[in-house]
Design an enzyme around this catalytic site. Structure first.
Site: not given
Ligand code: GRF
Length: 197
Positions: A14, A92, A94, A108, A110, A151
């Site tokens: 989404s 997964k 990278i 990314n 989060h 993260d």
């Protein structure tokens, strides 16, 4: 300036759709030239095919050597002239070789306010459950760069969401997801603007 973006996803995608909508509205100056997944069954790949966006499957099991796997990913990115990668629910790791080559060019999203509620195991509903169990009154969304640690890369943009006493993890997840959809494109556009200056 318009950049070529690859999206890596593992599931429904989404956030990929929200990025594509922002591009179509003219809010995000980018073109998605590749959508890749570790899973051939990811719904997001079907969405991409429906939009005539090229897709790829990165399946580690199909390669005997780790280096062949990294090379395959790297070659796909080169073939589609990818300038930057946006992870959108990609589960997964990278490969380090790819992270090194695209340093400060992999983003990314989060679903929490990092550095809180990040790290191994902190994905999906686990994040929202942990936020509620910790008694937080506020959570949110973080757009950040990806480095070798889960993260932990530099934060590009954050947006906040309230946590109410009556929230279940599912209710909170839905509230945060809406904010994700309106935040990811802003984070990617900020990254593009910051690169220019
Ligand atoms: C989102 O909650 C995102 O923050 C996290 O994974 C989820 C992906 O959802 N990284 P979708 O596949 O984009 O719908």
């Amino acid at each position: 300036m318009t950049i070529n973006l690859a999206i890596f996803l593992s599931g429904r995608g989404s956030n990929f759709e929200a990025l594509q909508s922002a591009i179509q509205r003219g809010d995000l100056k980018a073109k998605i030239t590749l959508v890749a997944s570790n899973s051939a069954d990811a719904i997001g790949l079907k969405t991409a095919t429906g939009l005539s966006i090229p897709t790829a499957v990165f399946d580690r099991k199909q390669f005997s050597q780790g280096s062949d796997y990294s090379d395959y990913i790297f070659n796909q990115l080169a073939e589609h002239n990818v300038d930057a990668i946006a992870l959108a629910g990609y589960l997964k790791k990278i490969p380090p070789f790819v992270v090194r080559h695209y340093r400060n060019r992999i983003l990314n999203i989060h679903p929490a306010l990092l550095p809180k509620f990040g790290g191994k195991g902190m994905y999906g509903i686990n994040v929202h459950r942990a936020v509620i169990e910790a008694g937080e009154i506020e959570t949110g969304v973080t757009i950040h760069f990806v480095n070798e640690e889960y993260d932990e890369g530099e934060v590009i943009l954050q947006a906040k969401a309230p946590v109410y006493p009556t929230d279940t993890p599912e209710i909170l997840a839905a509230r945060v997801l809406k904010i994700e959809h309106d935040t990811y494109w802003r984070g990617v556009q900020k990254f593009i603007d910051d690169r220019k200056s």
